[in-house]
Design a protein around this motif. Structure first.
Motif, PDB file in Angstrom:
ATOM      1  N   VAL A 165       0.863  -1.177   0.000  1.00 51.04           N
ATOM      2  CA  VAL A 165       0.000   0.000   0.000  1.00 51.04           C
ATOM      3  C   VAL A 165       0.903   1.231   0.000  1.00 51.04           C
ATOM      4  O   VAL A 165       1.761   1.383   0.872  1.00 51.04           O
ATOM      5  N   TYR A 166       0.706   2.098  -0.997  1.00 48.20           N
ATOM      6  CA  TYR A 166       1.525   3.296  -1.152  1.00 48.20           C
ATOM      7  C   TYR A 166       0.717   4.506  -0.682  1.00 48.20           C
ATOM      8  O   TYR A 166      -0.477   4.635  -0.982  1.00 48.20           O
ATOM      9  N   TRP A 167       1.403   5.404   0.046  1.00 47.22           N
ATOM     10  CA  TRP A 167       0.732   6.557   0.656  1.00 47.22           C
ATOM     11  C   TRP A 167       1.298   7.873   0.141  1.00 47.22           C
ATOM     12  O   TRP A 167       2.509   8.009  -0.053  1.00 47.22           O
ATOM     13  N   TRP A 168       0.389   8.833  -0.057  1.00 48.53           N
ATOM     14  CA  TRP A 168       0.776  10.197  -0.435  1.00 48.53           C
ATOM     15  C   TRP A 168       0.034  11.202   0.435  1.00 48.53           C
ATOM     16  O   TRP A 168      -1.058  10.931   0.926  1.00 48.53           O
ATOM     17  N   ARG A 169       0.668  12.337   0.616  1.00 44.33           N
ATOM     18  CA  ARG A 169       0.021  13.513   1.216  1.00 44.33           C
ATOM     19  C   ARG A 169      -0.134  14.543   0.114  1.00 44.33           C
ATOM     20  O   ARG A 169       0.698  14.620  -0.787  1.00 44.33           O
ATOM     21  N   TYR A 170      -1.214  15.296   0.151  1.00 43.26           N
ATOM     22  CA  TYR A 170      -1.336  16.387  -0.810  1.00 43.26           C
ATOM     23  C   TYR A 170      -1.803  17.643  -0.067  1.00 43.26           C
ATOM     24  O   TYR A 170      -2.689  17.597   0.785  1.00 43.26           O
ATOM     25  N   CYS A 171      -1.147  18.736  -0.388  1.00 46.53           N
ATOM     26  CA  CYS A 171      -1.459  20.031   0.224  1.00 46.53           C
ATOM     27  C   CYS A 171      -2.207  20.871  -0.808  1.00 46.53           C
ATOM     28  O   CYS A 171      -1.768  20.971  -1.963  1.00 46.53           O
ATOM     29  N   ILE A 172      -3.333  21.448  -0.414  1.00 46.21           N
ATOM     30  CA  ILE A 172      -4.158  22.231  -1.328  1.00 46.21           C
ATOM     31  C   ILE A 172      -4.388  23.631  -0.769  1.00 46.21           C
ATOM     32  O   ILE A 172      -4.721  23.795   0.403  1.00 46.21           O
ATOM     33  N   ARG A 173      -4.173  24.625  -1.637  1.00 46.73           N
ATOM     34  CA  ARG A 173      -4.518  26.003  -1.269  1.00 46.73           C
ATOM     35  C   ARG A 173      -5.612  26.493  -2.204  1.00 46.73           C
ATOM     36  O   ARG A 173      -5.524  26.356  -3.421  1.00 46.73           O
ATOM     37  N   LEU A 174      -6.671  27.052  -1.619  1.00 50.98           N
ATOM     38  CA  LEU A 174      -7.764  27.674  -2.357  1.00 50.98           C
ATOM     39  C   LEU A 174      -7.644  29.179  -2.190  1.00 50.98           C
ATOM     40  O   LEU A 174      -7.524  29.664  -1.065  1.00 50.98           O
ATOM     41  N   GLU A 175      -7.673  29.915  -3.288  1.00 51.34           N
ATOM     42  CA  GLU A 175      -7.544  31.373  -3.227  1.00 51.34           C
ATOM     43  C   GLU A 175      -8.649  32.032  -4.041  1.00 51.34           C
ATOM     44  O   GLU A 175      -8.875  31.683  -5.193  1.00 51.34           O
ATOM     45  N   ASN A 176      -9.309  32.994  -3.428  1.00 52.47           N
ATOM     46  CA  ASN A 176     -10.337  33.779  -4.101  1.00 52.47           C
ATOM     47  C   ASN A 176      -9.682  35.041  -4.657  1.00 52.47           C
ATOM     48  O   ASN A 176      -9.252  35.914  -3.894  1.00 52.47           O
ATOM     49  N   LEU A 177      -9.600  35.134  -5.980  1.00 54.76           N
ATOM     50  CA  LEU A 177      -8.955  36.279  -6.621  1.00 54.76           C
ATOM     51  C   LEU A 177      -9.940  37.404  -6.909  1.00 54.76           C
ATOM     52  O   LEU A 177      -9.570  38.424  -7.496  1.00 54.76           O
ATOM     53  N   ASP A 178     -11.193  37.235  -6.491  1.00 53.13           N
ATOM     54  CA  ASP A 178     -12.250  38.217  -6.731  1.00 53.13           C
ATOM     55  C   ASP A 178     -12.683  38.827  -5.401  1.00 53.13           C
ATOM     56  O   ASP A 178     -12.262  38.389  -4.327  1.00 53.13           O
ATOM     57  N   SER A 179     -13.547  39.820  -5.465  1.00 55.04           N
ATOM     58  CA  SER A 179     -14.023  40.469  -4.234  1.00 55.04           C
ATOM     59  C   SER A 179     -15.310  39.828  -3.719  1.00 55.04           C
ATOM     60  O   SER A 179     -15.723  40.074  -2.581  1.00 55.04           O
ATOM     61  N   LEU A 185     -14.286  32.178   1.628  1.00 56.31           N
ATOM     62  CA  LEU A 185     -13.197  32.950   1.036  1.00 56.31           C
ATOM     63  C   LEU A 185     -13.711  34.342   0.704  1.00 56.31           C
ATOM     64  O   LEU A 185     -14.617  34.502  -0.119  1.00 56.31           O
ATOM     65  N   SER A 186     -13.139  35.346   1.374  1.00 62.73           N
ATOM     66  CA  SER A 186     -13.589  36.724   1.214  1.00 62.73           C
ATOM     67  C   SER A 186     -12.406  37.620   0.865  1.00 62.73           C
ATOM     68  O   SER A 186     -11.254  37.173   0.827  1.00 62.73           O
ATOM     69  N   LYS A 187     -12.684  38.882   0.634  1.00 64.37           N
ATOM     70  CA  LYS A 187     -11.609  39.826   0.321  1.00 64.37           C
ATOM     71  C   LYS A 187     -10.659  39.967   1.505  1.00 64.37           C
ATOM     72  O   LYS A 187      -9.447  40.109   1.343  1.00 64.37           O
ATOM     73  N   GLU A 188     -11.188  39.888   2.740  1.00 65.64           N
ATOM     74  CA  GLU A 188     -10.369  40.019   3.952  1.00 65.64           C
ATOM     75  C   GLU A 188      -9.565  38.753   4.214  1.00 65.64           C
ATOM     76  O   GLU A 188      -8.426  38.811   4.684  1.00 65.64           O
ATOM     77  N   GLN A 189     -10.164  37.592   3.949  1.00 62.68           N
ATOM     78  CA  GLN A 189      -9.481  36.311   4.152  1.00 62.68           C
ATOM     79  C   GLN A 189      -9.667  35.473   2.885  1.00 62.68           C
ATOM     80  O   GLN A 189     -10.531  34.592   2.818  1.00 62.68           O
ATOM     81  N   PRO A 190      -8.832  35.756   1.876  1.00 64.47           N
ATOM     82  CA  PRO A 190      -9.066  35.189   0.545  1.00 64.47           C
ATOM     83  C   PRO A 190      -8.595  33.755   0.347  1.00 64.47           C
ATOM     84  O   PRO A 190      -8.892  33.164  -0.683  1.00 64.47           O
ATOM     85  N   ALA A 191      -7.852  33.196   1.293  1.00 64.93           N
ATOM     86  CA  ALA A 191      -7.234  31.889   1.044  1.00 64.93           C
ATOM     87  C   ALA A 191      -7.481  30.913   2.187  1.00 64.93           C
ATOM     88  O   ALA A 191      -7.665  31.299   3.348  1.00 64.93           O
ATOM     89  N   PHE A 192      -7.475  29.627   1.825  1.00 64.89           N
ATOM     90  CA  PHE A 192      -7.571  28.550   2.803  1.00 64.89           C
ATOM     91  C   PHE A 192      -6.643  27.434   2.338  1.00 64.89           C
ATOM     92  O   PHE A 192      -6.582  27.113   1.144  1.00 64.89           O
ATOM     93  N   GLN A 193      -5.920  26.837   3.276  1.00 60.43           N
ATOM     94  CA  GLN A 193      -4.956  25.789   2.945  1.00 60.43           C
ATOM     95  C   GLN A 193      -5.158  24.597   3.867  1.00 60.43           C
ATOM     96  O   GLN A 193      -5.405  24.763   5.061  1.00 60.43           O
ATOM     97  N   TYR A 194      -5.054  23.390   3.294  1.00 61.43           N
ATOM     98  CA  TYR A 194      -5.199  22.187   4.110  1.00 61.43           C
ATOM     99  C   TYR A 194      -4.411  21.047   3.466  1.00 61.43           C
ATOM    100  O   TYR A 194      -3.990  21.134   2.311  1.00 61.43           O
ATOM    101  N   SER A 195      -4.211  19.981   4.238  1.00 58.99           N
ATOM    102  CA  SER A 195      -3.561  18.774   3.735  1.00 58.99           C
ATOM    103  C   SER A 195      -4.439  17.563   3.996  1.00 58.99           C
ATOM    104  O   SER A 195      -5.209  17.530   4.960  1.00 58.99           O
TER     105      SER A 195
END
Length: 315
Positions: free
Chosen positions: A207-221, A255-265
């Motif tokens: 069994v092979y394992w991977w981790r993946y890190c994802i960032r979501l960014e709102n480029l709009d208002s 995701l808002s103009k004040e807090q435009p990004a979220f990151q998780y793994s």
């Protein structure tokens, strides 16, 4: 913003001009331009960035990744950094980012332990806002003084100890950042970084394992909220799995103009040494309408020259 009663701002250092060319050195202090935490550079990685927002000339050699249609993307070299996050800032970024941690499997055959080193992030060159400080211990992290020492004759004045070099060399296969995938849909940019974690033997199979890190960014208002995820996971063994669920890691981030990004793994396992993942995130607008954001397809590759997995936090 939203400082607790009685708290005052403190001077942490002096801003420096961001580097347009070249890379930052080990020991460079910085503020993260998106998440705002204080950090320090441990060492750089040269990654291949597959940016699906940038068209590749047809005549160039390109890499076709499983996923949406036949769109081909050519990887460009881009600098990322392994960094330490200041522990004092972790509580303030927890709503926008899981305090990033590097995870890997234990090296004991009879162990299923998953090790984690908290406060260890991967940061793109353009995320770094460099600054200098006269404080000899400017970053609070349990590994800071194990990895770095103060040398006033150097610029920056924090240099790598032998323990940092040994740790990097020993754990290189599980730390290495090699591919970064990025795509924007309706002003929501999704960045994915996969990491191979190791292999386990279970019931006479691998069994092979991977981790993946994802960032979501709102480029709009416009304010949007993540509601669902839809994954497709293809294994070299020939299986195709579909995963649907609410939110990500138990959260439905706004995701808002004040807090435009979220990151998780998160983590994924296959009964084959390689595979692909792709999919969509469903977002909701304030008027209740929904739209799907593409997750760029990315490869899951194991280290062919795999040696002994890392041995946890032993020095």
């Amino acid at each position: 913003r939203n400082r607790p009663e009685g708290k005052v701002l403190e001077t942490v250092g002096v801003f420096e001009a961001p580097k347009q060319h070249g890379k930052y050195e080990t020991g460079q202090l910085f503020l993260h331009s998106v998440f705002g935490y204080r950090g320090i550079v441990l060492f750089p990685w040269q990654a291949r960035l597959y940016d699906r927002d940038v068209a590749s000339p047809v005549t160039e050699k390109s890499e076709n990744v499983a996923g949406h249609g036949s769109k081909e993307v050519k990887g460009k070299t881009h600098t990322y950094y392994q960094v330490l996050i200041d522990a004092r800032d972790c509580p303030h970024i927890s709503q926008r980012s899981q305090t990033e941690a590097v995870t890997f499997l234990a090296n004991h055959d009879d162990s299923r332990d998953l090790y984690a080193i908290p406060g260890l992030d991967y940061v793109s060159h353009e995320d770094i806002l460099p600054y200098s400080s006269t404080d000899q211990v400017p970053i609070q992290h349990e590994l800071f003084e194990r990895f770095l020492m103060y040398d006033q004759t150097k610029v920056p004045p924090f240099v790598a100890r032998d323990t940092l070099c040994a740790w990097q060399e020993k754990n290189h296969p599980w730390l290495e950042l090699s591919d970064v995938h990025r795509e924007t849909t309706e002003n929501i940019r999704v960045t994915v970084i996969p990491f191979y974690m190791g292999m386990r033997e279970a019931q006479n199979s691998h069994v092979y394992w991977w981790r993946y890190c994802i960032r979501l960014e709102n480029l709009d208002s416009e304010v949007v909220q993540l509601r669902e995820r839809h994954w497709r996971i293809f294994s070299l063994s020939g299986t195709l799995e579909t995963v649907r669920g609410r939110g990500v890691v138990g959260r439905e981030p706004v995701l808002s103009k004040e807090q435009p990004a979220f990151q998780y793994s998160s983590h994924v396992s296959l009964q084959a040494s390689s595979g692909h993942m792709w999919g969509t995130f469903r977002f909701e607008r304030p008027d209740g309408s929904h739209f799907d954001v593409r997750i760029p397809p990315f490869s899951l590759e194991s280290n062919k020259d795999e040696k002994t997995p890392p041995s946890g936090l032993h020095w």
